[in-house]
Motif scaffolding. Structure first.
Motif, PDB file in Angstrom:
ATOM      1  N   GLU A  22       0.839  -1.200   0.000  1.00 53.78           N
ATOM      2  CA  GLU A  22       0.000   0.000   0.000  1.00 53.78           C
ATOM      3  C   GLU A  22       0.877   1.255   0.000  1.00 53.78           C
ATOM      4  O   GLU A  22       0.902   2.030   0.953  1.00 53.78           O
ATOM      5  CB  GLU A  22      -0.916   0.015   1.219  1.00 53.78           C
ATOM      6  CG  GLU A  22      -1.878  -1.169   1.267  1.00 53.78           C
ATOM      7  CD  GLU A  22      -2.728  -1.164   2.511  1.00 53.78           C
ATOM      8  OE1 GLU A  22      -3.961  -1.299   2.389  1.00 53.78           O
ATOM      9  OE2 GLU A  22      -2.163  -1.014   3.610  1.00 53.78           O
ATOM     10  N   HIS A  24       0.689   4.118  -1.304  1.00 59.21           N
ATOM     11  CA  HIS A  24       0.079   5.445  -1.270  1.00 59.21           C
ATOM     12  C   HIS A  24      -0.737   5.704  -0.012  1.00 59.21           C
ATOM     13  O   HIS A  24      -1.255   6.797   0.160  1.00 59.21           O
ATOM     14  CB  HIS A  24      -0.824   5.632  -2.499  1.00 59.21           C
ATOM     15  CG  HIS A  24      -0.105   5.528  -3.803  1.00 59.21           C
ATOM     16  ND1 HIS A  24       0.970   6.340  -4.125  1.00 59.21           N
ATOM     17  CD2 HIS A  24      -0.287   4.694  -4.871  1.00 59.21           C
ATOM     18  CE1 HIS A  24       1.419   6.029  -5.339  1.00 59.21           C
ATOM     19  NE2 HIS A  24       0.675   5.033  -5.797  1.00 59.21           N
ATOM     20  N   ARG A  25      -0.845   4.712   0.869  1.00 62.24           N
ATOM     21  CA  ARG A  25      -1.682   4.872   2.055  1.00 62.24           C
ATOM     22  C   ARG A  25      -1.210   6.035   2.935  1.00 62.24           C
ATOM     23  O   ARG A  25      -2.022   6.769   3.482  1.00 62.24           O
ATOM     24  CB  ARG A  25      -1.688   3.568   2.858  1.00 62.24           C
ATOM     25  CG  ARG A  25      -2.512   3.621   4.144  1.00 62.24           C
ATOM     26  CD  ARG A  25      -3.981   3.851   3.888  1.00 62.24           C
ATOM     27  NE  ARG A  25      -4.587   2.750   3.172  1.00 62.24           N
ATOM     28  CZ  ARG A  25      -5.094   1.674   3.767  1.00 62.24           C
ATOM     29  NH1 ARG A  25      -5.054   1.549   5.076  1.00 62.24           N
ATOM     30  NH2 ARG A  25      -5.648   0.726   3.030  1.00 62.24           N
ATOM     31  N   LYS A  27       0.202   8.751   2.045  1.00 62.05           N
ATOM     32  CA  LYS A  27      -0.151  10.042   1.438  1.00 62.05           C
ATOM     33  C   LYS A  27      -1.619  10.355   1.693  1.00 62.05           C
ATOM     34  O   LYS A  27      -1.969  11.521   1.979  1.00 62.05           O
ATOM     35  CB  LYS A  27       0.124   9.996  -0.071  1.00 62.05           C
ATOM     36  CG  LYS A  27       1.578   9.687  -0.419  1.00 62.05           C
ATOM     37  CD  LYS A  27       1.705   9.325  -1.887  1.00 62.05           C
ATOM     38  CE  LYS A  27       2.990   8.578  -2.146  1.00 62.05           C
ATOM     39  NZ  LYS A  27       3.057   8.023  -3.493  1.00 62.05           N
ATOM     40  N   GLU A  28      -2.460   9.344   1.609  1.00 64.64           N
ATOM     41  CA  GLU A  28      -3.868   9.539   1.920  1.00 64.64           C
ATOM     42  C   GLU A  28      -4.031   9.973   3.382  1.00 64.64           C
ATOM     43  O   GLU A  28      -4.829  10.865   3.689  1.00 64.64           O
ATOM     44  CB  GLU A  28      -4.640   8.242   1.660  1.00 64.64           C
ATOM     45  CG  GLU A  28      -4.650   7.813   0.197  1.00 64.64           C
ATOM     46  CD  GLU A  28      -5.206   6.418   0.014  1.00 64.64           C
ATOM     47  OE1 GLU A  28      -5.459   5.743   1.044  1.00 64.64           O
ATOM     48  OE2 GLU A  28      -5.380   5.988  -1.150  1.00 64.64           O
ATOM     49  N   ALA A  32      -5.399  13.583   4.849  1.00 64.11           N
ATOM     50  CA  ALA A  32      -6.525  13.608   5.777  1.00 64.11           C
ATOM     51  C   ALA A  32      -6.186  14.395   7.038  1.00 64.11           C
ATOM     52  O   ALA A  32      -7.009  15.165   7.553  1.00 64.11           O
ATOM     53  CB  ALA A  32      -6.926  12.175   6.141  1.00 64.11           C
ATOM     54  N   TRP A 204       1.612  13.415  -5.840  1.00 58.58           N
ATOM     55  CA  TRP A 204       0.370  12.649  -5.643  1.00 58.58           C
ATOM     56  C   TRP A 204      -0.817  13.592  -5.451  1.00 58.58           C
ATOM     57  O   TRP A 204      -1.883  13.398  -6.029  1.00 58.58           O
ATOM     58  CB  TRP A 204       0.533  11.739  -4.434  1.00 58.58           C
ATOM     59  CG  TRP A 204      -0.646  10.866  -4.134  1.00 58.58           C
ATOM     60  CD1 TRP A 204      -0.946   9.657  -4.685  1.00 58.58           C
ATOM     61  CD2 TRP A 204      -1.691  11.142  -3.193  1.00 58.58           C
ATOM     62  NE1 TRP A 204      -2.105   9.153  -4.147  1.00 58.58           N
ATOM     63  CE2 TRP A 204      -2.579  10.043  -3.228  1.00 58.58           C
ATOM     64  CE3 TRP A 204      -1.952  12.191  -2.317  1.00 58.58           C
ATOM     65  CZ2 TRP A 204      -3.722   9.984  -2.421  1.00 58.58           C
ATOM     66  CZ3 TRP A 204      -3.083  12.139  -1.512  1.00 58.58           C
ATOM     67  CH2 TRP A 204      -3.961  11.046  -1.581  1.00 58.58           C
ATOM     68  N   ARG A 208      -4.299  14.255  -7.750  1.00 58.22           N
ATOM     69  CA  ARG A 208      -5.647  14.215  -7.170  1.00 58.22           C
ATOM     70  C   ARG A 208      -6.378  15.541  -7.396  1.00 58.22           C
ATOM     71  O   ARG A 208      -7.608  15.573  -7.475  1.00 58.22           O
ATOM     72  CB  ARG A 208      -5.584  13.908  -5.664  1.00 58.22           C
ATOM     73  CG  ARG A 208      -5.039  12.537  -5.320  1.00 58.22           C
ATOM     74  CD  ARG A 208      -5.837  11.446  -6.007  1.00 58.22           C
ATOM     75  NE  ARG A 208      -5.285  10.117  -5.823  1.00 58.22           N
ATOM     76  CZ  ARG A 208      -4.247   9.630  -6.472  1.00 58.22           C
ATOM     77  NH1 ARG A 208      -3.590  10.386  -7.335  1.00 58.22           N
ATOM     78  NH2 ARG A 208      -3.859   8.391  -6.281  1.00 58.22           N
ATOM     79  N   TYR A 216      -7.818  19.480  -2.725  1.00 59.42           N
ATOM     80  CA  TYR A 216      -6.395  19.161  -2.721  1.00 59.42           C
ATOM     81  C   TYR A 216      -5.520  20.386  -2.915  1.00 59.42           C
ATOM     82  O   TYR A 216      -4.359  20.398  -2.507  1.00 59.42           O
ATOM     83  CB  TYR A 216      -6.099  18.090  -3.770  1.00 59.42           C
ATOM     84  CG  TYR A 216      -6.621  16.734  -3.368  1.00 59.42           C
ATOM     85  CD1 TYR A 216      -5.962  15.982  -2.412  1.00 59.42           C
ATOM     86  CD2 TYR A 216      -7.791  16.223  -3.918  1.00 59.42           C
ATOM     87  CE1 TYR A 216      -6.445  14.742  -2.013  1.00 59.42           C
ATOM     88  CE2 TYR A 216      -8.286  14.988  -3.522  1.00 59.42           C
ATOM     89  CZ  TYR A 216      -7.610  14.246  -2.562  1.00 59.42           C
ATOM     90  OH  TYR A 216      -8.105  13.026  -2.157  1.00 59.42           O
TER      91      TYR A 216
END
Length: 252
Positions: A22, A24-25, A27-28, A32, A204, A208, A216
């Protein structure tokens, strides 16, 4: 960028290194946090188990004036100068997750969930006056704030606890604040991040932004204004601890 001018002890939370499956997790999660504070993250199974055993309502968690070595290439720092109340959460001179997961050793040993909860209840503090409580507590248990930030074993530890200098994280002071409290949605003050990860995050986010520009774009601007880029030779957690040491020197 310095933290020395902040008028209260900084709060810290970091992201663990990304899993290979994972990539990119993190970055998410970073996006957040920037957008909605720690309340923007979902609690994991370990946290839910800890909360169930200790009777903690759904909360967000920070370390006070500390950064764990287990953090990856992104560590956030908060300036919590708004008032808190006793109903917002609690403050403990240990990691509540470490208590439940067995990273704290006791003599005699604690073996039941009821014993863990009893220890937690006896050693937690109100958040209402968290800054002076933390400052006086660190001086009483650790000697000096500098020793605490350095990860040295306490000089006057909690009764029944066996301190392991090889794992100081179990004895970081922790603030846990209800997810429903406004402060849990407070944006961080700074992001300490490796140079490569910073560029990776911006790329990233830019991709988005094509789908949700307004959301973003705000996060991209925040990163541009508040990211402290760390060279590949250093870790963000180490840089945060150095900044915290300078904060402690400025607030003896």
């Amino acid at each position: 960028m310095t933290l020395a001018h902040l008028n209260t002890p900084p709060w810290v939370a970091g992201l663990r290194p990304p899993a290979v499956a994972e990539p990119h997790r993190w970055k998410e999660a970073a996006a957040a946090i920037i957008e909605d504070g720690l309340a923007g993250l979902t609690a994991g199974p370990g946290t839910l188990k800890c909360e169930g055993i200790l009777g903690i309502a759904s909360s967000c968690y920070w370390y006070l004036c500390q950064a764990a070595k287990s953090y990856g290439h992104a560590v956030f720092v908060w300036h919590m100068d708004q008032p808190l109340t006793a109903s917002d959460g609690s403050l403990t001179p240990f990691d509540s997750g470490g208590l439940v997961s067995g990273k704290m050793a006791f003599d005699p040993p604690l073996t039941t969930e009821a014993e863990f909860k009893d220890f937690y209840d006896k050693n937690r503090y109100s958040l209402e006056h968290w800054a002076p409580t933390f400052t006086s507590g660190v001086k009483n248990i650790h000697g000096t704030l500098t020793d605490y930030i350095s990860g040295l074993a306490p000089t006057n530890g909690l009764t029944g606890v066996r301190y392991d200098p090889a794992d100081p994280q179990a004895f970081f002071w922790e603030a846990h604040v209800l997810r429903s409290a406004v402060i849990s949605r407070t944006r961080p003050y700074r992001l300490f991040i490796t140079e490569n990860a910073n560029q990776d995050l911006l790329d990233w986010l830019a991709n988005r932004a094509d789908d949700d520009y307004s959301k973003y774009r705000t996060v991209i601007e925040w990163v541009g204004d508040n990211a402290v880029k760390v060279s590949p030779a250093q870790s963000p957690a180490d840089m945060v601890r150095q900044a915290l040491a300078r904060w402690a020197a400025a607030h003896p």
